[in-house]
Each structure stands twice: as structure tokens, then as C-alpha cells.
Design a protein around this motif. Structure first.
Motif, PDB file in Angstrom:
ATOM      1  N   TYR A  25     -12.903 117.369  44.769  1.00 17.42           N
ATOM      2  CA  TYR A  25     -12.882 115.960  44.386  1.00 17.42           C
ATOM      3  C   TYR A  25     -12.260 115.780  43.005  1.00 17.42           C
ATOM      4  O   TYR A  25     -12.498 116.587  42.104  1.00 17.42           O
ATOM      5  CB  TYR A  25     -14.314 115.403  44.330  1.00 17.42           C
ATOM      6  CG  TYR A  25     -15.024 115.389  45.657  1.00 17.42           C
ATOM      7  CD1 TYR A  25     -14.994 114.274  46.459  1.00 17.42           C
ATOM      8  CD2 TYR A  25     -15.737 116.503  46.094  1.00 17.42           C
ATOM      9  CE1 TYR A  25     -15.666 114.250  47.685  1.00 17.42           C
ATOM     10  CE2 TYR A  25     -16.399 116.497  47.313  1.00 17.42           C
ATOM     11  CZ  TYR A  25     -16.360 115.368  48.096  1.00 17.42           C
ATOM     12  OH  TYR A  25     -17.011 115.359  49.298  1.00 17.42           O
TER      13      TYR A  25
ATOM     14  N   ASN B  24     -12.719 109.987  38.265  1.00 23.43           N
ATOM     15  CA  ASN B  24     -12.007 108.977  37.490  1.00 23.43           C
ATOM     16  C   ASN B  24     -12.290 109.115  35.994  1.00 23.43           C
ATOM     17  O   ASN B  24     -13.368 109.529  35.580  1.00 23.43           O
ATOM     18  CB  ASN B  24     -12.428 107.580  37.958  1.00 23.43           C
ATOM     19  CG  ASN B  24     -11.575 106.487  37.351  1.00 23.43           C
ATOM     20  OD1 ASN B  24     -10.366 106.644  37.230  1.00 23.43           O
ATOM     21  ND2 ASN B  24     -12.198 105.395  36.975  1.00 23.43           N
TER      22      ASN B  24
ATOM     23  N   LEU C  40      -8.617 105.446  45.529  1.00 23.01           N
ATOM     24  CA  LEU C  40     -10.038 105.692  45.775  1.00 23.01           C
ATOM     25  C   LEU C  40     -10.710 106.237  44.517  1.00 23.01           C
ATOM     26  O   LEU C  40     -11.790 105.785  44.131  1.00 23.01           O
ATOM     27  CB  LEU C  40     -10.210 106.671  46.941  1.00 23.01           C
ATOM     28  CG  LEU C  40     -11.632 106.954  47.390  1.00 23.01           C
ATOM     29  CD1 LEU C  40     -12.262 105.702  47.984  1.00 23.01           C
ATOM     30  CD2 LEU C  40     -11.647 108.072  48.405  1.00 23.01           C
TER      31      LEU C  40
ATOM     32  N   HIS D 151      -9.680 105.806  41.479  1.00 22.19           N
ATOM     33  CA  HIS D 151      -9.649 104.736  40.480  1.00 22.19           C
ATOM     34  C   HIS D 151     -10.752 103.696  40.721  1.00 22.19           C
ATOM     35  O   HIS D 151     -11.417 103.270  39.776  1.00 22.19           O
ATOM     36  CB  HIS D 151      -8.278 104.065  40.503  1.00 22.19           C
ATOM     37  CG  HIS D 151      -8.117 102.978  39.503  1.00 22.19           C
ATOM     38  ND1 HIS D 151      -8.080 103.220  38.137  1.00 22.19           N
ATOM     39  CD2 HIS D 151      -7.998 101.641  39.652  1.00 22.19           C
ATOM     40  CE1 HIS D 151      -7.933 102.070  37.503  1.00 22.19           C
ATOM     41  NE2 HIS D 151      -7.882 101.102  38.385  1.00 22.19           N
ATOM     42  N   HIS D 152     -10.943 103.296  41.977  1.00 19.99           N
ATOM     43  CA  HIS D 152     -11.893 102.221  42.282  1.00 19.99           C
ATOM     44  C   HIS D 152     -13.320 102.709  42.535  1.00 19.99           C
ATOM     45  O   HIS D 152     -14.279 102.006  42.196  1.00 19.99           O
ATOM     46  CB  HIS D 152     -11.413 101.419  43.487  1.00 19.99           C
ATOM     47  CG  HIS D 152     -10.175 100.636  43.213  1.00 19.99           C
ATOM     48  ND1 HIS D 152     -10.126  99.560  42.349  1.00 19.99           N
ATOM     49  CD2 HIS D 152      -8.913 100.794  43.679  1.00 19.99           C
ATOM     50  CE1 HIS D 152      -8.907  99.081  42.290  1.00 19.99           C
ATOM     51  NE2 HIS D 152      -8.132  99.818  43.087  1.00 19.99           N
ATOM     52  N   GLU D 153     -13.460 103.879  43.119  1.00 21.31           N
ATOM     53  CA  GLU D 153     -14.790 104.380  43.483  1.00 21.31           C
ATOM     54  C   GLU D 153     -15.333 105.423  42.506  1.00 21.31           C
ATOM     55  O   GLU D 153     -16.491 105.790  42.578  1.00 21.31           O
ATOM     56  CB  GLU D 153     -14.770 104.973  44.891  1.00 21.31           C
ATOM     57  CG  GLU D 153     -14.335 104.007  45.981  1.00 21.31           C
ATOM     58  CD  GLU D 153     -15.312 102.859  46.179  1.00 21.31           C
ATOM     59  OE1 GLU D 153     -16.526 103.086  46.029  1.00 21.31           O
ATOM     60  OE2 GLU D 153     -14.850 101.742  46.474  1.00 21.31           O
ATOM     61  N   GLY D 154     -14.461 105.964  41.649  1.00 22.39           N
ATOM     62  CA  GLY D 154     -14.900 106.938  40.662  1.00 22.39           C
ATOM     63  C   GLY D 154     -14.753 108.383  41.095  1.00 22.39           C
ATOM     64  O   GLY D 154     -14.891 109.305  40.298  1.00 22.39           O
ATOM     65  N   LYS D 155     -14.457 108.580  42.398  1.00 21.85           N
ATOM     66  CA  LYS D 155     -14.380 109.931  42.938  1.00 21.85           C
ATOM     67  C   LYS D 155     -13.581 109.878  44.234  1.00 21.85           C
ATOM     68  O   LYS D 155     -13.720 108.929  45.011  1.00 21.85           O
ATOM     69  CB  LYS D 155     -15.808 110.408  43.212  1.00 21.85           C
ATOM     70  CG  LYS D 155     -15.983 111.772  43.764  1.00 21.85           C
ATOM     71  CD  LYS D 155     -17.487 112.023  43.893  1.00 21.85           C
ATOM     72  CE  LYS D 155     -17.804 113.330  44.533  1.00 21.85           C
ATOM     73  NZ  LYS D 155     -19.250 113.533  44.653  1.00 21.85           N
ATOM     74  N   GLY D 156     -12.747 110.891  44.458  1.00 22.23           N
ATOM     75  CA  GLY D 156     -11.969 110.917  45.685  1.00 22.23           C
ATOM     76  C   GLY D 156     -11.802 112.321  46.222  1.00 22.23           C
ATOM     77  O   GLY D 156     -11.546 113.259  45.461  1.00 22.23           O
TER      78      GLY D 156
END
Length: 105
Positions: free
Chosen positions: A30, A33, A63, A65-70
Motif C-alpha cells: 500500500y 498519502n 485512491l 489521495h482521497h482515501e489516504g491509502k491505496g
């Protein structure tokens, strides 16, 4: 004749042992961000280290950027740790604070 039977029993025993071996665990890699790493750098990491197509790399970057983790990919433990190290070395070399984690999935 007894040697033939012994060979068959050994083969059957070996097959039985193989059936009991569990597949290796899988681990997700993962990206996390931060407020400093440029989005284009993240996309480059995703396309070059994780070999994602450009469109998928953009989706993962957004993802993060917006969710903090991708999730970048799922691998065996050794491959996941290698990918993590590649990301961390590249981020450090480029002067970005990008963080990368490995978690069992």
C-alpha cells in the motif's frame, strides 16, 4: 515385487504430504498519502515499480489521495517487501516523504 510396492507407497505418501502444504500467504503493498509527494511521482512509481497501466496507476493515485491509502498489488511476502524497498529507496532518492506499507491480506 516388493520394491515396486515400496515405490508406490512412497509416491502416495509424497503426494499426501504435498496436499497438506498450504499455499503461501499473500501480502498487499500500500502507498500512504502525504501532503508533499507530487501526484505525478506517485503515478510514475505505480507504472514503473508495480507495472500498472497508466489508467490504473491514475486510479490508485487518486485512491491514495482521497482515501489516504491505496493498494498497489498483492504478492508473496518476499516480493511485497522487495516492492516496498524499491518504493522507499526511490522516494528517498527523489526527496519525497512517500510511505509504503506491507500488510497481510
Amino acid at each position: 515385487m516388493s520394491n515396486v510396492n515400496a515405490s508406490r507407497e512412497t509416491g502416495a505418501a509424497a503426494l499426501s504430504r504435498r496436499e497438506k502444504i498450504a499455499p503461501p500467504k499473500k501480502y498487499g503493498v500500500y502507498l500512504l498519502n502525504d501532503d508533499y509527494t507530487p501526484m505525478d511521482f506517485v503515478v510514475n512509481v505505480l507504472t514503473e515499480i508495480f507495472v500498472l497501466p497508466q489508467a490504473r496507476a491514475m486510479a490508485v493515485m487518486l485512491l491514495v489521495h482521497h482515501e489516504g491509502k491505496g493498494l498497489c498489488g498483492v504478492y508473496t511476502l518476499d516480493m511485497a517487501q522487495t516492492k516496498q524497498q524499491q518504493v522507499m529507496r526511490r522516494a528517498k532518492r527523489e526527496g519525497h516523504p512517500l510511505q509504503c506499507t506491507v500488510e497481510e491480506v
